[in-house]
Design an enzyme around this catalytic site. Structure first.
Site, short mmCIF file in Angstrom:
data_model
loop_
_atom_site.label_atom_id
_atom_site.label_comp_id
_atom_site.label_asym_id
_atom_site.label_seq_id
_atom_site.Cartn_x
_atom_site.Cartn_y
_atom_site.Cartn_z
N SER A 112 -47.89 -48.45 14.12
CA SER A 112 -46.68 -49.14 13.69
C SER A 112 -46.79 -49.54 12.21
O SER A 112 -47.79 -50.13 11.81
CB SER A 112 -46.50 -50.37 14.57
N GLY A 113 -45.80 -49.21 11.45
CA GLY A 113 -45.78 -49.57 10.03
C GLY A 113 -46.46 -48.57 9.13
O GLY A 113 -46.60 -48.77 7.93
N THR A 117 -41.03 -43.66 10.50
CA THR A 117 -39.57 -43.65 10.43
C THR A 117 -39.12 -43.25 9.03
O THR A 117 -38.18 -42.46 8.87
CB THR A 117 -39.01 -45.03 10.83
N ASN A 162 -44.67 -54.56 11.11
CA ASN A 162 -43.66 -53.85 10.35
C ASN A 162 -42.35 -54.62 10.44
O ASN A 162 -41.91 -54.95 11.52
CB ASN A 162 -43.52 -52.43 10.95
N SER A 165 -39.71 -52.32 12.51
CA SER A 165 -40.46 -51.52 13.48
C SER A 165 -39.52 -50.92 14.52
O SER A 165 -38.66 -51.61 15.07
CB SER A 165 -41.50 -52.41 14.14
N SER A 166 -39.68 -49.63 14.76
CA SER A 166 -38.85 -48.98 15.77
C SER A 166 -39.38 -49.39 17.13
O SER A 166 -40.56 -49.19 17.42
CB SER A 166 -38.92 -47.46 15.65
N GLY A 389 -46.24 -45.62 17.43
CA GLY A 389 -47.67 -45.30 17.29
C GLY A 389 -48.53 -46.15 18.19
O GLY A 389 -48.05 -47.10 18.83
N GLU A 391 -50.69 -48.89 19.59
CA GLU A 391 -50.54 -50.32 19.30
C GLU A 391 -51.64 -51.13 19.95
O GLU A 391 -51.91 -50.98 21.13
CB GLU A 391 -49.19 -50.83 19.81
N1 LIG Z 1 -43.11 -42.98 1.83
C1 LIG Z 1 -42.97 -44.30 1.68
N2 LIG Z 1 -42.73 -44.79 0.44
C2 LIG Z 1 -42.56 -46.11 0.26
N3 LIG Z 1 -42.62 -47.02 1.25
C3 LIG Z 1 -42.87 -46.61 2.51
C4 LIG Z 1 -43.03 -45.22 2.78
N4 LIG Z 1 -43.25 -45.10 4.08
C5 LIG Z 1 -43.22 -46.36 4.61
N5 LIG Z 1 -42.97 -47.27 3.65
C6 LIG Z 1 -42.87 -48.73 3.82
O1 LIG Z 1 -43.45 -49.09 5.05
C7 LIG Z 1 -42.52 -49.69 5.91
C8 LIG Z 1 -42.76 -49.27 7.34
O2 LIG Z 1 -42.45 -47.90 7.47
P1 LIG Z 1 -41.86 -47.33 8.81
O3 LIG Z 1 -41.51 -45.93 8.54
O4 LIG Z 1 -40.80 -48.19 9.34
O5 LIG Z 1 -43.10 -47.39 9.76
P2 LIG Z 1 -43.21 -46.87 11.24
O6 LIG Z 1 -41.94 -46.20 11.57
O7 LIG Z 1 -44.36 -45.95 11.18
O8 LIG Z 1 -43.47 -48.04 12.02
C9 LIG Z 1 -41.17 -49.29 5.41
O9 LIG Z 1 -40.22 -50.26 5.70
C10 LIG Z 1 -41.44 -49.17 3.91
O10 LIG Z 1 -41.34 -50.43 3.31
MG LIG Z 2 -40.67 -46.61 13.02
#
Ligand SMILES: Nc1ncnc2c1ncn2[C@@H]1O[C@H](COP(=O)(O)OP(=O)(O)O)[C@@H](O)[C@H]1O
Ligand SMILES: [Mg+2]
Length: 1029
Positions: A112-113, A117, A162, A165-166, A389, A391
């Site tokens: 997560s984070g 996404t 996060n 977080s989804s 992911g 957790e």
């Molecule tokens: N490629 C990226 N560039 C800049 N910031 C990112 C990037 N990927 C993730 N982040 C930062 O990390 C945070 C969490 O990403 P997210 O995709 O929501 O994580 P996940 O879906 O894996 O839980 C986002 O809100 C953003 O602030």
């Molecule tokens: Mg996500």
């Protein structure tokens, strides 16, 4: 020297930013992997390959690598030609799909984070921007992009890990037609974390949409929904004690969501009902109970309950009953059994979770309808799997169990696909398969999901078992069945050391990614996810269309128990796995760089942990098990052919043979590489390195050589081309000229011959032999004549002698020409001169060739008069005025007797001539009585006017001498109309003197002009001789 420098330059650059593909690392140790990731991360290079897999490290800051320019750079470019990028993977998947017409999926995993996404959104954006488009496609595309904010509002929440977080798994198919246009989309959602609706851990929030509605909804909307603009007011929003977070702007997000809802075509009714559901959950959370005397639950007040009943369109009393009593169906009657307070809260929360959870599914279905591809039949898909992911929390519950099981399954899928793919490749290429050592997590998957023996089966059994099944009896069962499983531990089963780390109600799974301890509390309830029948019946009749739709689908009459949550989840994962197995896989492994979401921090321990549980080492090992590097012969040859004189610049034979020649030339040892059917396999990265370094060095030399050669070639080629063209043109021209010349000569010979013949026959009558010649002669004479015509009438000599055939015509032409000239001359004469000439003509008619001094008189112009009227005496004038004076001239009158000369004026009027002396008219001669006029043929000026004798008033003939004889006589003859009366005589003129007396004027020539009375009594006139011309 230049080459050396360049090579070193390339090496240091490569060194500094690490290695772009882990496959090419010299050693496959964790240390080497992490140090490479760190090196690259420090330069903001967040992507690194393992073959075609991408490892991505969350930078927690915006990098300028996701713009349109970057997209263009990666569009249609070979995967390994550019630095690693998520666009390269997206583009490669897309082009493979187009060329091979098969289905693909991109599995994005990570904790997560870690950026899953975000990664999926970047891929979607890449397709949206770089795929071909039409207006129709654009709307599909917009909907796909816009489904994100809506799903995130309802399915994402702030967690400790996060802020966005989804809380559900998402698999999205992007459908393309055979042209590569995105024509539709479909979303599958997995296991929304519904418990979040009613409970949030400290530091976490409920789903975004609740906060967005309360913060961003208009005053009207809030009034309509009975909401206060105060998130703190709602029990369901405040348990995590962080309703307001600085990193989240709920107000703005609300606007985006509302806008997105419009794009995905939610009408007003649907939108309104959707918001009513959201609001009803908030009201439900604020429904509180008090115990009555028996400890049964009683509603504190009805306000919130009434709002719920209003928003959901259900009967308030029934709702109240449903929240406080359970309806038990006995054989013949229904019995109502009151709830304890805990029980009532449980039912309330169950209702809230159920309607929110079902609404989320409804939302996904609606989005799917809106993105559905309605017409293109032939389509391929690229699936994007963005699923929660692995957790590990301090306390892990049923949700974490499901999530981690899911990750376990995906790892299994990954192993199968990669190994399968690798093995298949070896087989296809005819290379012997060498088994790879790696941990296969199938044993853990089985532990969880095996029929009758797995954890899920045991859980289901406990849920179904009548009697006093609890979470703890479930744990007992697990211990019974799993007692000696190497990946399962509980407090009781553990050895002394481990036992210290476990509570009594815990069980621990040794996942492939690490140990996770689960607390069994809530497992049974969450797995059952029951709604009591009376509540279910109630919402089935809801006037809110969304709620009604959601629940009427669930068959309430069916007495069979619905599948438990875990089983449903297991089945959907099974389906997903099958679906993915049929597709070609691409992987993105997301790593979290640090726990505090800070840019620039690379937490090595955290990374090491993720590298381990994401199976990066396994993947790398599998990829490198036999051969680290493989490439299609064509591609390999294309890149490295400059390294061998035999393959440069062109290899004419089969690519495989060319690669073999190249490998020999480069000194590859026999066990360092293998030749497959279509690819070369290279065992060690260092072999490729050496080749790549040599290539780098050679490239620069080659570039300058090529440039020079090309320039020379181009110039030479151009010159050659021009010269060839010139020669060709020249040849053609010469040929054409020669042919023309020949024709001309042949023609000339013919014409000359004909002319000679015609010349000989020119005198003959016109015939076929000479007609052409004669025509030529005629034309040429006329042409010459035209240029040699006489210019004046007086030129009588200029006239070209005509050829015989034109003698007559020439004469006619000559006359015509003269007449023409005369005509022109005459037309050019002014009126005065014309009158003068007309008079001269008269003069000429009378005197020409008769009187000696006539010719010299011709050029002297006649005047209108020789005496002006002022010079005539006024008395005379007054006497003759009415007759109109026409001409006056001074004369000398010779008396008839004695011939005495006397100067007089001679005046001509219309009717008579007067001889005047001063004021006296000496004689009037009426024209009627003018008999004749005589002059001599000599050069004198003597005029004799003969007058009729019958006229008594007349004194006889008049003798006068006039200087202007011709003028005077011409005027007189015209005025009196007496041209015929003038006679030119030789020798002498007889004159009549009154009463019949005669005399004579004699003319002769002499030295001096004289007039005198001769001895014979005649008047003697001597004139000088005029030289005749
Ligand atoms: N490629 C990226 N560039 C800049 N910031 C990112 C990037 N990927 C993730 N982040 C930062 O990390 C945070 C969490 O990403 P997210 O995709 O929501 O994580 P996940 O879906 O894996 O839980 C986002 O809100 C953003 O602030
Ligand atoms: Mg996500």
């Amino acid at each position: 020297m230049q080459g050396r420098l360049d090579m070193e330059g390339a090496l240091t650059t490569r060194d500094r930013v690490g290695i772009q593909d882990f496959v090419l690392l010299d050693e496959t140790t964790e240390v080497a992997i992490i140090s490479n990731l760190k090196k690259r991360f420090s330069k903001d290079l967040i992507y690194t390959y393992i073959g075609t897999l991408i490892v991505s490290v969350n930078p927690y800051k915006d990098l300028d690598i996701y713009n349109k320019k970057q997209m263009d750079v990666y569009m249609g470019v070979n995967f390994f030609e550019l630095p690693p990028h998520i666009y390269a993977l997206a583009d490669n998947a897309y082009h493979t799909m187009l060329t091979e017409f098969n289905n693909h999926f991109i599995l994005i995993s990570g904790e997560s984070g870690a950026g899953k996404t975000e990664a999926s959104k970047k891929i979607l954006q890449y397709y949206a921007v770089s795929c071909p488009s039409t207006t129709l496609m654009n709307t599909v595309r917009d909907k796909m992009l816009m489904s994100n904010p809506v799903l995130e509002a309802f399915g994402n929440a702030k967690t400790l890990k996060n802020d966005n977080s989804s809380r559900f798994g998402k698999y999205m198919d992007i459908q393309f037609d055979s042209q590569g246009d995105a024509v539709g989309g479909h979303i599958l959602n997995y296991l929304l974390e519904k418990s979040r609706v009613v409970h949030q851990n400290h530091g976490e929030r409920n789903f975004h949409v609740f906060y967005q509605l309360v913060e961003g909804g208009s005053d009207d909307l809030l009034t309509q929904l009975g909401l206060k603009r105060d998130v703190q007011h709602y029990y369901y929003l405040t348990q995590g004690e962080c309703a307001i977070v600085s990193s989240i702007n709920d107000k703005n997000d609300w606007k985006s969501v509302k806008n997105a809802l419009q794009v995905i075509e939610f009408d007003e009714t649907n939108t309104n009902h959707l918001f009513r559901v959201v609001a009803s959950v908030l009201h439900l959370g604020n429904v509180h109970f008090d115990p009555d005397s028996k400890g049964h639950a009683l509603l504190k007040n009805n306000t919130e309950l009434n709002w719920v009943s209003d928003l959901l369109g259900v009967d308030a009393n029934n709702l109240k009953e449903g929240l406080t009593f359970r309806k038990i169906e006995a054989k013949t009657e229904q019995v109502l059994s009151p709830f304890t307070i805990d029980h009532a809260i449980y039912v309330r929360d169950a209702l809230a979770k159920a309607i929110y959870g079902q609404t989320f599914t409804w939302l996904v279905n609606r989005i799917n309808e809106s993105m559905e591809n309605k017409d293109s039949p032939r389509k391929t898909v690229i699936g994007l799997l963005d699923i929660y992911g692995f957790e590990v929390f301090y306390v892990n519950s049923f949700e974490q169990f499901c999530i981690n099981y899911c990750n376990e399954k995906l790892q299994q899928l990954f192993i199968q696909l990669t190994l399968k793919a690798e093995q298949e490749e070896y087989e296809a290429e005819g290379i012997e398969w060498e088994p790879v050592q790696f941990f296969n997590n199938k044993i853990i998957c089985d532990l969880v999901e095996e029929k009758h023996r797995g954890i899920i089966s045991i859980l289901d059994e406990e849920c179904l078992r009548p009697g006093d099944a609890t979470d703890l009896t479930f744990l007992d069962r697990l211990e019974e069945k799993m007692g000696n499983h190497p990946h399962f531990v509980t407090h009781r089963l553990a050895d002394k050391m481990t036992r210290k780390t476990l509570e009594r109600g815990d069980f621990r799974l040794l996942h492939y990614a690490g140990e996770v301890t689960y607390c069994v509390v809530g497992f049974l309830d969450k797995n059952n996810d029951l709604l009591y029948r009376n509540i279910k019946n109630l919402v089935c009749q809801s006037k809110n269309t969304i709620v009604r739709e959601c629940f009427s689908a669930v068959d309430t009459t069916n007495k069979r128990r619905p599948e438990t949550v875990a089983t449903q989840f297991k089945n959907s994962l099974q389906k997903l796995t099958e679906m993915l197995m049929a597709k070609e896989a691409w992987y993105i492994r997301c790593l979290k760089s640090n726990e505090s979401k800070q840019p620039g921090q690379f937490d090595e321990a955290l990374i090491r942990h993720q590298v381990k549980y994401l199976g990066l080492m396994e993947h790398l090992r599998v990829r490198r098990a036999g051969f680290a590097y493989r490439r299609k012969y064509e591609d390999f040859l294309k890149r490295y052919k400059p390294l061998c004189p035999a393959t440069w610049p062109h290899w004419r034979g089969m690519p495989a043979d060319g690669v073999e020649v190249l490998a020999q030339h480069l000194g590859y040892l026999p066990d360092e590489y293998k030749m497959g059917r279509t690819k070369i396999f290279i065992r060690h990265p260092r072999t490729l390195y050496a080749t790549e370094d040599a290539y780098e060095k050679c490239k620069h030399d080659l570039a300058s050589k090529l440039q020079a050669k090309y320039k020379g070639y181009k110039v030479k080629g151009e010159f050659k081309k021009q010269k060839e063209a010139a020669t060709k043109i020249e040849t053609c021209w010469r040929g054409a000229q020669a042919r023309k010349e020949k024709e001309k000569r042949a023609w000339a010979v013919k014409v000359i011959k004909k002319f000679i013949k015609a010349y000989i026959n020119r005198g003959e009558a016109k015939s076929t032999d000479n007609s052409e010649y004669l025509a030529f002669v005629r034309q040429s004479y006329l042409n010459r004549l035209k240029n040699n015509l006489p210019k004046t009438v007086l030129d009588k000599t200029t006239w070209l002698t005509p050829p015989a055939v034109l003698t007559q015509a020439s004469e006619i032409l000559r006359k015509l020409h003269y007449r023409l000239m005369v005509r022109k001359y005459v037309r050019g004469i002014p009126p005065q001169k014309k009158a003068q000439l007309q008079m001269k003509v008269v003069t000429s008619a009378i005197f020409k060739g008769k009187k000696e001094n006539y010719p010299p008189s011709i050029p002297q112009l006649f005047l209108d008069t020789r005496i002006s009227e002022q010079e005539i005496n006024i008395r005379v004038l007054s006497m003759i005025r009415n007759e109109q004076v026409k001409y006056s001239v001074p004369v000398i009158k010779y008396d008839r007797n004695g011939f005495k000369p006397r100067p007089r004026q001679f005046i001509l009027t219309k009717t008579a001539a007067y001889l005047v002396e001063e004021a006296k008219i000496k004689q009037r001669v009426s024209y009627n009585s003018l008999k004749g006029i005589s002059v001599s043929n000599l050069s004198d000026g003597i005029i004799v006017i003969h007058i009729t004798c019958e006229d008594p008033k007349q004194k006889g003939d008049l003798i006068i001498q006039c200087e202007h004889l011709y003028e005077f006589l011409t005027k007189l003859s015209i005025i009196a109309n007496k041209q015929d009366a003038i006679k030119v005589v030789q020798g002498s003129i007889k004159i009549q003197i009154q009463s019949g007396k005669e005399n004579s004027v004699d003319f002769t020539t002499g030295q001096e002009p004289m007039v005198y009375k001769a001895k014979n009594g005649h008047l003697m006139v001597v004139a000088t001789r005029t030289r005749t011309r």
